[in-house]
Motif scaffolding. Structure first.
Motif, PDB file in Angstrom:
ATOM      1  N   ILE A  20       0.841  -1.204   0.000  1.00 57.60           N
ATOM      2  CA  ILE A  20       0.000   0.000   0.000  1.00 57.60           C
ATOM      3  C   ILE A  20       0.873   1.249   0.000  1.00 57.60           C
ATOM      4  O   ILE A  20       0.580   2.231  -0.684  1.00 57.60           O
ATOM      5  CB  ILE A  20      -0.963  -0.025   1.196  1.00 57.60           C
ATOM      6  CG1 ILE A  20      -2.015  -1.125   1.010  1.00 57.60           C
ATOM      7  CG2 ILE A  20      -1.639   1.339   1.370  1.00 57.60           C
ATOM      8  CD1 ILE A  20      -2.871  -1.388   2.236  1.00 57.60           C
ATOM      9  N   ASP A  21       1.977   1.215   0.726  1.00 56.28           N
ATOM     10  CA  ASP A  21       2.885   2.354   0.734  1.00 56.28           C
ATOM     11  C   ASP A  21       3.450   2.600  -0.667  1.00 56.28           C
ATOM     12  O   ASP A  21       3.545   3.746  -1.112  1.00 56.28           O
ATOM     13  CB  ASP A  21       4.017   2.099   1.723  1.00 56.28           C
ATOM     14  CG  ASP A  21       4.975   3.273   1.814  1.00 56.28           C
ATOM     15  OD1 ASP A  21       4.530   4.374   2.184  1.00 56.28           O
ATOM     16  OD2 ASP A  21       6.167   3.099   1.497  1.00 56.28           O
ATOM     17  N   HIS A  22       3.798   1.535  -1.381  1.00 59.75           N
ATOM     18  CA  HIS A  22       4.308   1.692  -2.749  1.00 59.75           C
ATOM     19  C   HIS A  22       3.225   2.224  -3.693  1.00 59.75           C
ATOM     20  O   HIS A  22       3.522   3.016  -4.589  1.00 59.75           O
ATOM     21  CB  HIS A  22       4.843   0.363  -3.261  1.00 59.75           C
ATOM     22  CG  HIS A  22       6.099  -0.083  -2.586  1.00 59.75           C
ATOM     23  ND1 HIS A  22       7.285   0.597  -2.693  1.00 59.75           N
ATOM     24  CD2 HIS A  22       6.351  -1.159  -1.794  1.00 59.75           C
ATOM     25  CE1 HIS A  22       8.221  -0.030  -1.996  1.00 59.75           C
ATOM     26  NE2 HIS A  22       7.679  -1.095  -1.438  1.00 59.75           N
ATOM     27  N   LEU A  23       1.999   1.777  -3.503  1.00 56.59           N
ATOM     28  CA  LEU A  23       0.903   2.302  -4.325  1.00 56.59           C
ATOM     29  C   LEU A  23       0.792   3.814  -4.181  1.00 56.59           C
ATOM     30  O   LEU A  23       0.559   4.533  -5.153  1.00 56.59           O
ATOM     31  CB  LEU A  23      -0.432   1.664  -3.915  1.00 56.59           C
ATOM     32  CG  LEU A  23      -0.666   0.194  -4.190  1.00 56.59           C
ATOM     33  CD1 LEU A  23      -2.003  -0.232  -3.602  1.00 56.59           C
ATOM     34  CD2 LEU A  23      -0.618  -0.107  -5.678  1.00 56.59           C
ATOM     35  N   ALA A  24       0.941   4.269  -2.951  1.00 63.02           N
ATOM     36  CA  ALA A  24       0.795   5.698  -2.683  1.00 63.02           C
ATOM     37  C   ALA A  24       1.970   6.506  -3.215  1.00 63.02           C
ATOM     38  O   ALA A  24       1.805   7.673  -3.592  1.00 63.02           O
ATOM     39  CB  ALA A  24       0.637   5.923  -1.177  1.00 63.02           C
ATOM     40  N   ARG A  25       3.163   5.905  -3.272  1.00 63.62           N
ATOM     41  CA  ARG A  25       4.362   6.670  -3.607  1.00 63.62           C
ATOM     42  C   ARG A  25       4.786   6.576  -5.067  1.00 63.62           C
ATOM     43  O   ARG A  25       5.475   7.465  -5.562  1.00 63.62           O
ATOM     44  CB  ARG A  25       5.529   6.217  -2.726  1.00 63.62           C
ATOM     45  CG  ARG A  25       5.372   6.572  -1.264  1.00 63.62           C
ATOM     46  CD  ARG A  25       6.665   6.393  -0.483  1.00 63.62           C
ATOM     47  NE  ARG A  25       7.140   5.010  -0.484  1.00 63.62           N
ATOM     48  CZ  ARG A  25       8.219   4.588  -1.128  1.00 63.62           C
ATOM     49  NH1 ARG A  25       8.930   5.428  -1.867  1.00 63.62           N
ATOM     50  NH2 ARG A  25       8.589   3.331  -1.055  1.00 63.62           N
ATOM     51  N   HIS A  26       4.408   5.518  -5.763  1.00 61.58           N
ATOM     52  CA  HIS A  26       4.945   5.289  -7.100  1.00 61.58           C
ATOM     53  C   HIS A  26       3.827   5.266  -8.147  1.00 61.58           C
ATOM     54  O   HIS A  26       2.891   4.470  -8.052  1.00 61.58           O
ATOM     55  CB  HIS A  26       5.709   3.964  -7.151  1.00 61.58           C
ATOM     56  CG  HIS A  26       6.897   3.926  -6.245  1.00 61.58           C
ATOM     57  ND1 HIS A  26       7.942   4.807  -6.353  1.00 61.58           N
ATOM     58  CD2 HIS A  26       7.195   3.101  -5.207  1.00 61.58           C
ATOM     59  CE1 HIS A  26       8.847   4.531  -5.427  1.00 61.58           C
ATOM     60  NE2 HIS A  26       8.418   3.511  -4.711  1.00 61.58           N
ATOM     61  N   ALA A  27       3.980   6.074  -9.163  1.00 61.53           N
ATOM     62  CA  ALA A  27       2.936   6.217 -10.181  1.00 61.53           C
ATOM     63  C   ALA A  27       2.748   4.965 -11.011  1.00 61.53           C
ATOM     64  O   ALA A  27       1.667   4.745 -11.568  1.00 61.53           O
ATOM     65  CB  ALA A  27       3.276   7.393 -11.100  1.00 61.53           C
ATOM     66  N   ASN A  28       3.764   4.116 -11.124  1.00 61.31           N
ATOM     67  CA  ASN A  28       3.692   2.952 -12.014  1.00 61.31           C
ATOM     68  C   ASN A  28       3.410   1.643 -11.289  1.00 61.31           C
ATOM     69  O   ASN A  28       3.529   0.571 -11.881  1.00 61.31           O
ATOM     70  CB  ASN A  28       4.991   2.812 -12.820  1.00 61.31           C
ATOM     71  CG  ASN A  28       6.222   2.599 -11.946  1.00 61.31           C
ATOM     72  OD1 ASN A  28       6.285   3.081 -10.820  1.00 61.31           O
ATOM     73  ND2 ASN A  28       7.202   1.881 -12.477  1.00 61.31           N
ATOM     74  N   ILE A  29       3.021   1.715 -10.027  1.00 62.89           N
ATOM     75  CA  ILE A  29       2.723   0.508  -9.250  1.00 62.89           C
ATOM     76  C   ILE A  29       1.216   0.429  -8.985  1.00 62.89           C
ATOM     77  O   ILE A  29       0.608   1.375  -8.485  1.00 62.89           O
ATOM     78  CB  ILE A  29       3.492   0.487  -7.919  1.00 62.89           C
ATOM     79  CG1 ILE A  29       4.998   0.575  -8.176  1.00 62.89           C
ATOM     80  CG2 ILE A  29       3.141  -0.771  -7.121  1.00 62.89           C
ATOM     81  CD1 ILE A  29       5.569  -0.553  -9.025  1.00 62.89           C
ATOM     82  N   TYR A  30       0.651  -0.742  -9.321  1.00 66.15           N
ATOM     83  CA  TYR A  30      -0.778  -1.010  -9.185  1.00 66.15           C
ATOM     84  C   TYR A  30      -0.954  -2.330  -8.428  1.00 66.15           C
ATOM     85  O   TYR A  30       0.007  -3.079  -8.241  1.00 66.15           O
ATOM     86  CB  TYR A  30      -1.437  -1.117 -10.562  1.00 66.15           C
ATOM     87  CG  TYR A  30      -1.345   0.138 -11.394  1.00 66.15           C
ATOM     88  CD1 TYR A  30      -2.411   1.013 -11.485  1.00 66.15           C
ATOM     89  CD2 TYR A  30      -0.172   0.461 -12.074  1.00 66.15           C
ATOM     90  CE1 TYR A  30      -2.332   2.184 -12.237  1.00 66.15           C
ATOM     91  CE2 TYR A  30      -0.066   1.630 -12.815  1.00 66.15           C
ATOM     92  CZ  TYR A  30      -1.153   2.484 -12.893  1.00 66.15           C
ATOM     93  OH  TYR A  30      -1.052   3.638 -13.625  1.00 66.15           O
ATOM     94  N   ALA A  31      -2.170  -2.606  -8.010  1.00 66.78           N
ATOM     95  CA  ALA A  31      -2.463  -3.876  -7.343  1.00 66.78           C
ATOM     96  C   ALA A  31      -3.786  -4.407  -7.855  1.00 66.78           C
ATOM     97  O   ALA A  31      -4.659  -3.643  -8.270  1.00 66.78           O
ATOM     98  CB  ALA A  31      -2.524  -3.699  -5.830  1.00 66.78           C
ATOM     99  N   ASP A  32      -3.929  -5.736  -7.828  1.00 69.19           N
ATOM    100  CA  ASP A  32      -5.257  -6.285  -8.107  1.00 69.19           C
ATOM    101  C   ASP A  32      -5.860  -6.846  -6.830  1.00 69.19           C
ATOM    102  O   ASP A  32      -5.179  -7.058  -5.824  1.00 69.19           O
ATOM    103  CB  ASP A  32      -5.248  -7.259  -9.294  1.00 69.19           C
ATOM    104  CG  ASP A  32      -4.928  -8.707  -8.985  1.00 69.19           C
ATOM    105  OD1 ASP A  32      -5.080  -9.160  -7.839  1.00 69.19           O
ATOM    106  OD2 ASP A  32      -4.535  -9.432  -9.933  1.00 69.19           O
ATOM    107  N   THR A  33      -7.166  -7.054  -6.877  1.00 71.61           N
ATOM    108  CA  THR A  33      -7.945  -7.394  -5.679  1.00 71.61           C
ATOM    109  C   THR A  33      -8.077  -8.892  -5.440  1.00 71.61           C
ATOM    110  O   THR A  33      -8.660  -9.295  -4.430  1.00 71.61           O
ATOM    111  CB  THR A  33      -9.367  -6.812  -5.800  1.00 71.61           C
ATOM    112  OG1 THR A  33     -10.031  -7.417  -6.919  1.00 71.61           O
ATOM    113  CG2 THR A  33      -9.331  -5.298  -5.977  1.00 71.61           C
ATOM    114  N   SER A  34      -7.556  -9.720  -6.336  1.00 74.11           N
ATOM    115  CA  SER A  34      -7.830 -11.155  -6.259  1.00 74.11           C
ATOM    116  C   SER A  34      -7.282 -11.769  -4.975  1.00 74.11           C
ATOM    117  O   SER A  34      -6.138 -11.556  -4.597  1.00 74.11           O
ATOM    118  CB  SER A  34      -7.221 -11.873  -7.474  1.00 74.11           C
ATOM    119  OG  SER A  34      -5.818 -11.736  -7.496  1.00 74.11           O
ATOM    120  N   GLY A  35      -8.136 -12.523  -4.307  1.00 75.86           N
ATOM    121  CA  GLY A  35      -7.719 -13.279  -3.138  1.00 75.86           C
ATOM    122  C   GLY A  35      -7.416 -12.458  -1.902  1.00 75.86           C
ATOM    123  O   GLY A  35      -6.900 -12.996  -0.923  1.00 75.86           O
ATOM    124  N   VAL A  36      -7.710 -11.164  -1.907  1.00 75.95           N
ATOM    125  CA  VAL A  36      -7.446 -10.335  -0.726  1.00 75.95           C
ATOM    126  C   VAL A  36      -8.533 -10.619   0.306  1.00 75.95           C
ATOM    127  O   VAL A  36      -9.708 -10.363   0.074  1.00 75.95           O
ATOM    128  CB  VAL A  36      -7.412  -8.838  -1.085  1.00 75.95           C
ATOM    129  CG1 VAL A  36      -7.195  -7.997   0.180  1.00 75.95           C
ATOM    130  CG2 VAL A  36      -6.313  -8.558  -2.107  1.00 75.95           C
TER     131      VAL A  36
END
Length: 244
Positions: free
Chosen positions: A165-181
Motif C-alpha cells: 500500500i505504501d508503494h501504491l501511494a508513492r509510485h505512479a507505475n505501481i498497481y495492485a489487483d484485488t484477487s484473493g485479498v
C-alpha cells in the motif's frame, strides 16, 4: 463493462496441484456471466514450456476475441535469452496485451522488464510477499507499469500487503489487483491511500469465484466513477499503449 484482469486457463504439465495441472473455464464463464463480467484477461497455469502454453492461450483468445485478452507468461530462468522473441510472437502475432510473471518460477529480470518497456505492456508480477523489490522496479523502470496481484500476498501476509500500500501511494507505475485479498480493511486502505486509479479488479479464476471477488469491490461503497476505474477503466488505460 466489467473486466476481470486475472484468470488462468489451459493445461499444465506439473501435476502437483490445480495451479500446474488444469484450469478449465466452463464453470468460470457461467459464474462470470451471472456476475456481469464481460471481458477477462487470460494467461497460462504454471508450465515447463511457456511458449507452448502461450500458444494454447492464444487459441482460446482467438476463438472469442471479444470476450478475452491474453497476457504472455514468461519464465525468468527457462526463458532467459528468448524473452524478446516470445514477446514478439505473443504481442505482434497473437495480440496479447501484457506479461504475467510468478516468483514461484523465478524472480523478475531486467530482460523481462526491458521487453515490457519495448512493447509498452504492463507486467502482472506475483511476487509472493517479496514486496521490497517493488522499490527497485518502480525506480529502475519508471516507464513500465507493474500490477501486483493479491495486494502483494496470496498467503494473506498482512505485513507485505501494508508495505505494498505504501508503494501504491508513492509510485505512479505501481498497481495492485484485488484477487484473493481476504482482509477487507486492507483493501479499503489501499483505495484510500493509493486511490481508486491504482486498483484493478481480478478474480484469480477459475479457482476463485469471480462473483465473490467482484462483491468485495462493490462493498467498498465507492462513487460509481471510482468503482468503474477498478472494474474496467484502469486496465483499459494500462493496455492502451501497447506497441504492436
Amino acid at each position: 463493462m466489467i473486466i476481470d484482469c486475472h484468470c488462468h486457463t489451459g493445461k499444465g504439465d506439473g501435476l502437483t496441484g490445480p495451479w500446474d495441472t488444469a484450469a478449465p473455464l466452463e464453470k468460470y464463464m457461467g459464474r462470470a456471466a451471472r456476475a456481469g463480467i464481460g471481458k477477462t484477461v487470460l494467461f497460462s497455469v504454471f508450465h515447463s514450456d511457456y511458449m507452448a502454453a502461450n500458444r494454447a492461450v492464444a487459441a482460446t483468445v482467438r476463438r472469442n476475441p471479444d470476450r478475452f485478452f491474453g497476457f504472455a507468461c514468461l519464465h525468468p530462468v527457462n526463458d532467459r535469452g528468448r524473452v524478446r522473441g516470445m514477446l514478439q510472437e505473443a504481442i505482434e502475432e497473437f495480440g496479447f496485451r501484457g506479461i504475467k510473471i510468478h516468483r514461484h518460477d523465478g524472480r523478475i529480470t531486467r530482460e523481462i522488464c526491458e521487453g515490457a518497456r519495448f512493447y509498452r505492456v504492463p507486467v502482472l508480477y506475483d511476487l509472493m510477499g517479496e514486496v521490497s523489490v517493488v522499490e527497485l522496479l518502480a525506480t529502475e523502470y519508471a516507464d513500465v507499469d507493474f500490477i501486483i496481484p493479491h495486494l502483494g500476498s496470496f498467503g494473506d501476509d498482512w505485513r507485505a500487503q501494508l508495505a505494498l500500500i505504501d508503494h501504491l501511494a508513492r509510485h505512479a507505475n505501481i498497481y495492485a489487483d484485488t484477487s484473493g485479498v481476504r482482509r477487507f480493511d486492507l483493501l479499503q486502505e489501499a483505495v484510500r491511500r493509493g486511490g481508486a486509479e491504482k486498483i484493478l479488479f481480478g478474480s484469480d479464476g477459475p479457482w476463485l469465484h469471480p462473483g465473490l471477488e467482484l462483491a468485495k469491490v462493490r462493498l467498498l461503497g465507492l462513487p460509481p466513477e471510482n468503482e468503474r476505474l477498478i472494474s474496467e477503466g484502469n486496465l483499459c488505460r494500462l493496455i492502451s499503449r501497447v506497441n504492436h
